[in-house]
Design a protein around this motif. Sequence first.
Motif, PDB file in Angstrom:
ATOM      1  N   LEU A  37       2.307  -0.070  -3.699  1.00  0.00           N
ATOM      2  CA  LEU A  37       2.304  -1.327  -2.949  1.00  0.00           C
ATOM      3  C   LEU A  37       1.210  -1.343  -1.891  1.00  0.00           C
ATOM      4  O   LEU A  37       0.563  -2.371  -1.670  1.00  0.00           O
ATOM      5  N   LEU A  38       0.990  -0.219  -1.227  1.00  0.00           N
ATOM      6  CA  LEU A  38      -0.054  -0.155  -0.202  1.00  0.00           C
ATOM      7  C   LEU A  38      -1.447  -0.266  -0.811  1.00  0.00           C
ATOM      8  O   LEU A  38      -2.349  -0.837  -0.194  1.00  0.00           O
ATOM      9  N   GLN A  39      -1.635   0.274  -2.001  1.00  0.00           N
ATOM     10  CA  GLN A  39      -2.950   0.209  -2.632  1.00  0.00           C
ATOM     11  C   GLN A  39      -3.295  -1.201  -3.088  1.00  0.00           C
ATOM     12  O   GLN A  39      -4.479  -1.536  -3.185  1.00  0.00           O
ATOM     13  N   THR A  40      -2.296  -2.009  -3.367  1.00  0.00           N
ATOM     14  CA  THR A  40      -2.574  -3.374  -3.815  1.00  0.00           C
ATOM     15  C   THR A  40      -2.760  -4.343  -2.651  1.00  0.00           C
ATOM     16  O   THR A  40      -3.221  -5.461  -2.876  1.00  0.00           O
ATOM     17  N   THR A  41      -2.433  -3.927  -1.439  1.00  0.00           N
ATOM     18  CA  THR A  41      -2.604  -4.782  -0.267  1.00  0.00           C
ATOM     19  C   THR A  41      -3.817  -4.317   0.532  1.00  0.00           C
ATOM     20  O   THR A  41      -4.329  -3.217   0.331  1.00  0.00           O
ATOM     21  N   PRO A  42      -4.293  -5.141   1.448  1.00  0.00           N
ATOM     22  CA  PRO A  42      -5.431  -4.728   2.279  1.00  0.00           C
ATOM     23  C   PRO A  42      -5.115  -3.567   3.228  1.00  0.00           C
ATOM     24  O   PRO A  42      -6.026  -2.952   3.771  1.00  0.00           O
ATOM     25  N   PHE A  43      -3.823  -3.252   3.429  1.00  0.00           N
ATOM     26  CA  PHE A  43      -3.482  -2.155   4.334  1.00  0.00           C
ATOM     27  C   PHE A  43      -3.892  -0.802   3.772  1.00  0.00           C
ATOM     28  O   PHE A  43      -4.022   0.164   4.508  1.00  0.00           O
ATOM     29  N   GLY A  44      -4.077  -0.717   2.471  1.00  0.00           N
ATOM     30  CA  GLY A  44      -4.439   0.545   1.846  1.00  0.00           C
ATOM     31  C   GLY A  44      -5.802   1.076   2.269  1.00  0.00           C
ATOM     32  O   GLY A  44      -6.039   2.284   2.261  1.00  0.00           O
ATOM     33  N   ARG A  45      -6.695   0.217   2.676  1.00  0.00           N
ATOM     34  CA  ARG A  45      -8.021   0.688   3.085  1.00  0.00           C
ATOM     35  C   ARG A  45      -8.042   1.259   4.494  1.00  0.00           C
ATOM     36  O   ARG A  45      -9.028   1.853   4.916  1.00  0.00           O
ATOM     37  N   TRP A  46      -6.951   1.095   5.248  1.00  0.00           N
ATOM     38  CA  TRP A  46      -6.879   1.639   6.597  1.00  0.00           C
ATOM     39  C   TRP A  46      -6.389   3.075   6.624  1.00  0.00           C
ATOM     40  O   TRP A  46      -6.337   3.693   7.692  1.00  0.00           O
TER      41      TRP A  46
END
Length: 69
Positions: free
Chosen positions: A33-42
Amino acid sequence: MGLHEFAWGGIYIGPLFIYALLALGLTLVLRLLLQTTPFGRWIWHEALFDCALFVLILCGITWALSGTP
């Protein structure tokens, strides 16, 4: 559920093993789920984040299912 051993086919399985399998599955789902959202790049260090996420989920599961207030 409590903190007691489970007998499966004559083999005793500790509750932490079952909790760890459950935590591993939840960790994998949260990481996807984190990889599919913009939060994954943080995420700065992915392996460290994965380990910390697993430990936090495992602690939460153990606390929630231990039966102590």
